[in-house]
Design an enzyme around this catalytic site. Structure first.
Site, mmCIF file in Angstrom:
data_model
loop_
_atom_site.group_PDB
_atom_site.id
_atom_site.type_symbol
_atom_site.label_atom_id
_atom_site.label_comp_id
_atom_site.label_asym_id
_atom_site.label_seq_id
_atom_site.Cartn_x
_atom_site.Cartn_y
_atom_site.Cartn_z
ATOM 1 N N ASP A 14 42.012 -12.335 25.800
ATOM 2 C CA ASP A 14 40.986 -11.500 25.158
ATOM 3 C C ASP A 14 39.656 -11.542 25.902
ATOM 4 O O ASP A 14 38.601 -11.804 25.316
ATOM 5 C CB ASP A 14 40.767 -11.941 23.704
ATOM 6 N N GLU A 175 43.109 -2.239 17.722
ATOM 7 C CA GLU A 175 42.273 -3.440 17.629
ATOM 8 C C GLU A 175 41.475 -3.605 18.913
ATOM 9 O O GLU A 175 41.575 -2.811 19.839
ATOM 10 C CB GLU A 175 43.140 -4.681 17.370
#
Length: 496
Positions: A14, A175
Site C-alpha cells: 500500500d 478502495e
C-alpha cells in the site's frame, strides 16, 4: 541503466508517496506489527532509505489483542502548507486517524481521530485552500464506492456532507482512492478487483472536485491480471510528479512462485512505473517489471548479493527495520555485553504480546542465522521463527539440550525433536531457496539440515493473510521466567 522492480522489497504494501522539492517520501501499511508506518526517503525514486517509523510510541499505536493482518491499513502521505500529514486506518480501534510533522526525519504527532468512517482514507489539498478526504464506504449501511467530504485538519471534523463520488468501473472492492489536480482536471484514482490476482488500478476525471467523474476508456490503466508476469496483484497505486514535470506511479505487486499454481510469501512489495499522458489527458504506464531508461534513475545499481551482521553486544536499540508482533513489552528485551537478552512472553500461536523481533524476508534466496546462548532451562524455548501469522509459522528452537521444530499450519500442528546440543552456544540457521525452507544446525562450521518445509505452506494463498513472511527471534516460557541471549544475527540474500 534499467531498473528492476520491486524498488522496496519484502512486505511493504500500500505505498503512498509525496514530494517536497527534490525529496520524495514514501510510507507503507504495517498491519499488526510494531513500530508502525515505515517511512522511506529518496532523491531518485529507486534508491530508498528507511528513515524511521511514524508510529513508535504506545500512545500512538495500540495493537494489543490485534489479530494477524489487522491493525494499520493503507496510509496516505501528503505535504500541505509546509507540513507532512499521514492519514490511515487502525482497524483495531475502528478509527481513521491523522498524524503530522514539520520534519519527516523526526518524530510524528499523536494521532488525531477523524470524523470519517470506512478504510483507506486519503487527503487532497485544492488550490483554493480547501482540504478534502476520500475513502471507502463504511462497512455497514453504505453503498459500495468512494466517498468524499471537506475536512478540517486541525480538528478532524467534516466541513461538508459525506458524499458518494464514484462507484468505480463495477469491479469488486473499490478502495485505496486518491485525488489529484492536473491541467484543470480533477483525477480520481482507485484500486479495484480485490488485492489478489484480479487487482487493478482505474482512473476517472471531472472538471469539478465533487464530480461527476467520467471513466477512462483504457481502464484498468495499471494491472497485470490474466498475464504470465512474475509480478502479480498489481494495484493500490499513488501518483507523484517530479520537479521537471514527469509523473510516476508507485504501486504494490507480488513476486510469485510456482509455474502452475501461483503463490507468494514475500508479501506485497513496492514498485514504480513512469507515467505518460495522452493527448486527451489520460495516464499511460511505461513499463513495470523492467523499467525504461529515465534520467532520475541514472547511476542506480542493486547489489546482487548482500550480507548484514547484527552484533547485539554493540547495540543499544533495534534499528528501524526490526519488527515486533503487537506492542512489545520493553522489559522482555535488554541489550547487554552478552548480546540481546530475551525474556519469554506468550506463545506465537496466541493473540497477545509475544517476545518476538524479526526482519521482513525480502528475497527468495535468503538465510537468517542466529547465535544463541541458552541457559538450558527445560521450560523455555528460544530460537528462530518463520512467521506469517498466529496460525501459520514454523519455529526452530532450543529447549534444554534438545533442538525442536514446530510446524503450525492452520489447524495442523506438529512438534518434532530434530537434534541435540552439547554446549551452551548454539547456531541455528533458516535458509530459503524460494521453494522450501531448511532448518540447519551449524556447529564447528559444519551445517546439518535437520528439517524442511515447502514455502507454499507459508504463502498468502494458504494462510489468507495480507502480510509476508517475517523471520525473527523469539522465546516462550511455559511455566517460569528465564533468560536467554542472542549474541549475533547474520542475514544473507541474493537479489533476483
Amino acid at each position: 541503466m534499467n531498473v528492476q522492480n520491486p524498488i522496496i522489497r519484502g512486505t511493504y504494501p500500500d505505498p503512498s508517496i509525496c514530494r517536497r522539492g527534490r525529496d520524495y517520501f514514501l510510507v507503507n501499511s504495517s498491519f499488526d506489527y510494531f513500530p508502525g508506518l515505515p517511512l522511506f526517503h529518496s532523491k531518485n525514486l529507486v534508491e530508498w532509505q528507511q528513515i524511521g517509523n511514524c508510529l513508535t510510541r504506545d500512545e500512538q499505536l495500540d495493537l494489543k489483542d490485534v489479530k494477524s493482518s489487522l491493525g494499520i491499513f493503507a496510509p496516505t502521505i501528503r505535504y500541505i502548507n509546509e507540513r507532512f500529514y499521514i492519514i490511515f486506518t487502525n482497524t483495531n480501534s475502528g478509527q481513521n486517524l491523522l498524524i503530522q510533522t514539520a520534519d519527516p526525519f523526526g518524530d510524528w504527532s499523536n494521532p488525531l481521530p477523524l470524523e470519517w468512517g470506512g478504510i483507506d482514507p486519503s487527503l487532497f489539498a485544492d488550490t483554493d485552500g480547501k482540504i478534502y478526504v476520500q475513502g471507502t464506504a463504511e462497512r455497514w449501511g453504505e453503498e459500495k464506492g468512494i466517498y468524499q467530504a471537506e475536512i478540517d485538519l486541525a480538528t478532524g471534523k467534516l466541513l461538508s456532507p459525506r458524499t458518494l463520488i464514484s462507484k468505480g468501473t463495477g469491479h469488486k472492492s473499490p478502495e485505496g482512492p486518491h485525488l489529484y489536480r492536473k491541467d484543470d482536471w480533477y483525477y480520481l484514482m482507485m484500486a479495484e478487483g480485490g488485492t489478489e490476482f484480479g487487482h487493478m488500478e482505474t482512473i476517472f476525471r471531472s472538471r469539478c472536485v465533487n464530480g461527476p467523474f467520467e471513466s477512462f476508456e483504457g481502464n484498468p490503466f495499471l494491472t497485470n491480471r490474466s498475464t504470465g508476469s512474475k509480478l502479480q496483484c498489481v494495484g493500490h497505486a499513488d501518483l507523484v510528479d517530479s520537479p521537471t514535470g514527469d509523473w510516476f506511479a508507485v504501486c504494490l505487486a507480488t513476486r510469485i512462485k510456482g509455474s502452475h499454481n501461483y503463490y507468494h510469501f514475500l508479501g506485497r512489495e513496492t514498485n514504480i512505473a513512469p507515467i505518460e499522458w495522452t493527448e486527451e489527458g489520460w495516464p499511460i504506464v511505461r513499463g513495470l517489471e523492467l523499467l525504461p531508461d529515465f534520467p532520475l534513475f541514472e547511476g542506480y545499481t542493486r547489489a546482487p548479493e548482500s550480507q548484514t551482521t547484527y552484533d547485539f553486544s554493540t547495540m543499544t536499540t533495534f534499528s528501524d527495520e526490526w519488527l515486533h508482533i503487537s506492542n512489545p513489552l520493553a522489559s522482555n528485551y535488554q541489550f547487554c555485553e552478552a548480546g540481546l537478552q530475551l525474556r519469554g512472553g506468550c506463545s506465537l500461536s496466541e493473540i497477545g504480546q509475544p517476545t518476538f523481533v524479526g526482519l521482513r524476508q525480502d528475497e527468495f534466496t535468503y538465510s537468517f542465522t542466529a547465535e544463541i546462548e541458552s541457559m538450558k532451562d527445560t521450560t523455555a524455548e528460544i530460537g528462530v521463527s518463520v512467521y506469517m501469522s498466529h496460525a501459520y509459522h514454523v519455529d526452530f528452537f532450543i529447549q534444554g539440550e534438545a533442538i525442536w521444530v514446530r510446524k503450525k499450519i492452520g489447524s495442523l500442528e506438529s512438534l518434532e525433536q530434530v537434534g541435540t546440543i552439547n554446549q551452551s552456544l548454539t547456531c541455528l540457521k533458516v535458509s530459503c531457496d524460494g521453494q522450501r525452507y531448511q532448518f540447519v544446525h551449524v556447529s564447528d562450521e559444519k551445517e546439518s539440515v535437520l528439517a524442511e518445509i515447502e514455502t507454499i505452506f507459508l504463502s498468502t494463498e494458504i494462510s489468507g493473510t495480507f502480510n509476508g513472511v517475517i523471520i525473527g527471534l523469539y522465546t516462550w516460557n511455559k511455566t517460569v521466567e528465564s533468560t536467554n541471549y542472542i549474541n549475533k544475527v547474520q542475514v544473507k540474500k541474493i537479489c533476483e
